[in-house]
Design a protein around this motif. Sequence first.
Motif, short mmCIF file in Angstrom:
data_model
loop_
_atom_site.label_atom_id
_atom_site.label_comp_id
_atom_site.label_asym_id
_atom_site.label_seq_id
_atom_site.Cartn_x
_atom_site.Cartn_y
_atom_site.Cartn_z
N ILE A 83 36.73 29.73 50.33
CA ILE A 83 36.85 27.87 50.14
C ILE A 83 38.65 27.13 50.35
O ILE A 83 39.04 28.36 50.30
N PRO A 84 38.30 26.93 51.85
CA PRO A 84 40.52 27.07 52.88
C PRO A 84 40.93 26.17 51.57
O PRO A 84 40.18 25.22 50.10
N PRO A 85 42.02 26.19 51.73
CA PRO A 85 43.26 25.55 50.94
C PRO A 85 43.25 23.93 51.02
O PRO A 85 42.65 23.92 52.04
N LEU A 86 43.67 23.79 49.40
CA LEU A 86 43.50 22.11 48.99
C LEU A 86 41.17 21.48 49.73
O LEU A 86 41.88 20.45 49.61
N ASP A 87 41.36 22.45 49.17
CA ASP A 87 39.47 22.28 49.26
C ASP A 87 38.91 22.66 48.30
O ASP A 87 39.10 22.60 47.52
N THR A 88 37.76 21.70 48.54
CA THR A 88 36.50 22.43 46.73
C THR A 88 35.16 22.59 47.45
O THR A 88 34.98 21.82 49.12
N GLY A 89 34.66 23.38 46.95
CA GLY A 89 33.60 23.36 47.04
C GLY A 89 32.25 23.21 45.75
O GLY A 89 32.52 23.03 44.59
N SER A 90 30.69 23.53 45.94
CA SER A 90 30.38 22.67 44.59
C SER A 90 28.57 24.35 45.33
O SER A 90 28.24 24.55 46.35
N MET B 149 25.31 27.61 28.56
CA MET B 149 25.42 28.04 29.66
C MET B 149 26.91 28.68 29.85
O MET B 149 27.59 27.60 30.37
N VAL B 150 27.77 30.25 30.75
CA VAL B 150 28.77 30.00 31.57
C VAL B 150 28.94 30.42 32.34
O VAL B 150 28.05 30.67 33.01
N PHE B 151 30.01 29.65 33.07
CA PHE B 151 30.19 30.09 34.54
C PHE B 151 31.25 30.40 34.23
O PHE B 151 32.52 29.94 34.28
N GLN B 152 31.27 32.27 35.19
CA GLN B 152 32.16 32.74 35.83
C GLN B 152 32.66 32.56 37.38
O GLN B 152 31.77 32.74 37.77
N ALA B 153 34.59 32.53 37.53
CA ALA B 153 34.60 32.77 39.37
C ALA B 153 35.10 34.63 38.78
O ALA B 153 36.39 33.67 38.16
N PHE B 154 34.88 34.90 39.91
CA PHE B 154 35.78 35.84 40.56
C PHE B 154 36.41 35.89 41.77
O PHE B 154 35.93 35.14 43.10
N SER B 155 37.55 36.45 41.58
CA SER B 155 38.14 36.42 43.19
C SER B 155 37.74 37.57 43.86
O SER B 155 36.94 38.71 43.18
N GLU B 156 37.92 37.84 45.46
CA GLU B 156 37.51 38.82 46.02
C GLU B 156 38.09 40.59 45.44
O GLU B 156 36.99 41.51 45.85
N LYS B 157 39.03 40.66 44.79
CA LYS B 157 39.42 41.96 43.99
C LYS B 157 38.72 42.08 42.69
O LYS B 157 38.75 42.80 42.27
N ASN B 158 37.36 41.18 42.26
CA ASN B 158 36.43 41.25 41.02
C ASN B 158 37.43 40.63 39.87
O ASN B 158 37.77 40.97 38.72
#
Length: 202
Positions: free
Chosen positions: A1-8, A27-36
């Motif tokens: 996701i680019p800076p100051l932007d959103t994604g769905s 329902m559980v939603f988790q978001a991880f970085s590239e480094k997990n």
Amino acid sequence: IPPLDTGSLPFSIRLPSEARAEVEHVMVFQAFSEKNKLLFEESFIVEAQPYHKWDLVVPDQRFYFYPRMNKADFEVVVRNLGNTPETVHVEVKPDKKLTVEGIGEPELIRNITVPPNSDSVLHFTASYIYDRERIFDISRIQVIGTGHGQTLFRAIILEKYDDTYSPVHVNRNLPHETEVGLRTFTRNDEFLPYIKARGLAD
């Protein structure tokens, strides 16, 4: 996701057809970085929309009090076809020629709670108590079910036959004829015995 932007990310959730309305699905939603690395976590609850549908099932075939037997057993099935528990008020009303009692539970008025996608079977015994002698008679039992703003009416028809006849003396010197056999009716697979006599008797 680019800076100051959103994604769905669109998702579709499908529950099984027999999912119960009172069960919550988390329902559980988790978001991880590239480094997990866990960035954030959110959860929400999915519930099935309550769906009420029930039925009252009685015997659809002809029922009989057989000769010399003034009793007959029958069943009433409360069937829950919805996804939420149903409490159904069931009342059994025989006509004046019958008495009815429950097998195991004698009450004729009951509140039955049936789980989703299930049924409950009520057992009854009907007794013929009419004091007039009849070779053939028809009686009726009305079954009323009420639940969740709905009322259903069902009827059970019971037929009674009697094969007890007064004895006769037949003069064998006179023309006479006796016929013995089985009788059935249209759209009925059951057979009933009968005796037919013709001629003169002293």
